[in-house]
Enzyme design. Sequence first.
Site, PDB file in Angstrom:
ATOM      1  N   PHE A  74     -20.501  -5.715  -1.075  1.00 24.15           N
ATOM      2  CA  PHE A  74     -20.324  -5.157   0.289  1.00 24.15           C
ATOM      3  C   PHE A  74     -19.384  -4.134   0.051  1.00 24.15           C
ATOM      4  CE2 PHE A  74     -22.688  -8.736   1.800  1.00 24.15           C
ATOM      5  CZ  PHE A  74     -22.865  -8.661   3.145  1.00 24.15           C
ATOM      6  N   CYS A  75     -19.067  -3.160   0.917  1.00 26.54           N
ATOM      7  CA  CYS A  75     -18.021  -2.136   0.891  1.00 26.54           C
ATOM      8  C   CYS A  75     -17.621  -1.492   2.055  1.00 26.54           C
ATOM      9  CB  CYS A  75     -18.676  -1.003  -0.152  1.00 26.54           C
ATOM     10  SG  CYS A  75     -19.324  -1.623  -1.856  1.00 26.54           S
ATOM     11  N   THR A  76     -16.425  -0.933   2.032  1.00 31.07           N
ATOM     12  CA  THR A  76     -16.107   0.005   3.526  1.00 31.07           C
ATOM     13  C   THR A  76     -15.478   1.386   2.667  1.00 31.07           C
ATOM     14  OG1 THR A  76     -15.588  -1.947   4.539  1.00 31.07           O
ATOM     15  CG2 THR A  76     -14.555   0.262   5.027  1.00 31.07           C
ATOM     16  N   ASP A 135     -22.095   2.548  -1.068  1.00 30.32           N
ATOM     17  CA  ASP A 135     -21.809   1.347  -0.116  1.00 30.32           C
ATOM     18  C   ASP A 135     -23.441   0.616  -0.316  1.00 30.32           C
ATOM     19  OD1 ASP A 135     -19.251   1.791   0.335  1.00 30.32           O
ATOM     20  OD2 ASP A 135     -19.410   1.774   2.449  1.00 30.32           O
ATOM     21  N   ARG A 187     -16.713  -4.589  10.218  1.00 30.91           N
ATOM     22  CA  ARG A 187     -15.560  -4.123   9.743  1.00 30.91           C
ATOM     23  C   ARG A 187     -15.657  -2.697  10.363  1.00 30.91           C
ATOM     24  NH1 ARG A 187     -17.728  -3.963   4.668  1.00 30.91           N
ATOM     25  NH2 ARG A 187     -19.731  -5.027   5.470  1.00 30.91           N
TER      26      ARG A 187
END
Length: 395
Positions: free
Chosen positions: A139-141, A221, A333
């Site tokens: 998972f990423c931002t 991502d 998010r």
Amino acid sequence: MRPTLSTLTVFTLSCAFCLAGASTLRNPFLGCEENAFPPNKSNAVPQYTISLDLVPEDRWTQLITDKKEQMVALVGHVRNLTRMVLGDRVFQIVIDHLEELSSTLPSPYREEMVGISQVSGLPVSEVTLYNIFYEVFTFCTSIIVQDSTGRLYHGRNLDFGLFLGWNPKEHTWQVAELLKPMVVQLEWRRGGELLYQSVSYAGYVGVLTAVKKDKFTFSLDERFSLDGGFMGLLEWVLLKDHKQKWIAFITREVMEQADSYEAAKYTLSHTRLLAPVYFILGGAQRGQGSIITRWRDNFRVDDLGSKVSGSSSWFLVETNYDLWNSPPFYDDRRSPAVRCLNEAGQGNASLSLLYNVLSTRPVMNKLTTYTSLMQVNEGHLEAWLRFCDDPCWPW
């Protein structure tokens, strides 16, 4: 990139936390972080050099020598989890296919994994499994901001380890905690000259976060899709379809070969991929920021100023969901990040703003292993380990 998690699956797992009474794990948006920057210097990640002048088998020797103990512990944990989930018989079938898979990987990545295997003492199949897991459970931002002068800044959180072992006593994900000692900042050199810099995990041969001075910044991502990475993996192994590109390898090629933002954008958009993904790309000139949403064969590009959620005239925000759709309630998010950027305003666009936004819960959460910041004109790259104290979202 990962086995697709259905909405029902994630909802059920989310409710499991609620029903378990884990109230300390369930905090709402508590407001924008304003004082996280500057980060604690003790959390800065160590730096190493990868020389592309060395034969591939020798490029990772020093790094893996230093991180061998941590890598063996991490891979052992992942191996045990995989065996527990799949069962002994199916697990052995997977390992046998990984032996075959590793022999078909393109150069120089195959040889680099062989070198990592030799130094770590791990079988090549398990080194391959270690690399594949980053393409399966991430998972990423990622955020790009542009200040009023047109100067661009690029930041990202890399979150890893969802559902891979929860420690109820410490309120941590076991794989995320095992990964943190593996985070390194790399200088990639050829002929003694610096080509680019990246942040990654020791033993992972691909590129997840990187800057090429005066050219572009890059992060990726994970993207969920029914046509996910497992389909491409099956085609690679069973149908011998080796024309598609692995995510880890195409990003290396772009960083080493592309000489401009537009060249990188074209390659990341048009190359046939093994798995869907989001590529986040920033350039060196005003307006050069884009989120490239990739299916395996098709693409969509949303540039700065696109009329989609997560984009404005001066910023782009990508988590793990298509910009033209609302993020799911159980993993939003994007909205807190957008809200904090709008509250700060373009006049405050900077590396410090990025770090503060990336430190805002739940943008930062129990899965967050590191935060990195990049500025293309200076070739600036820094990264820090992250520790999200309670109250903090599990993801």
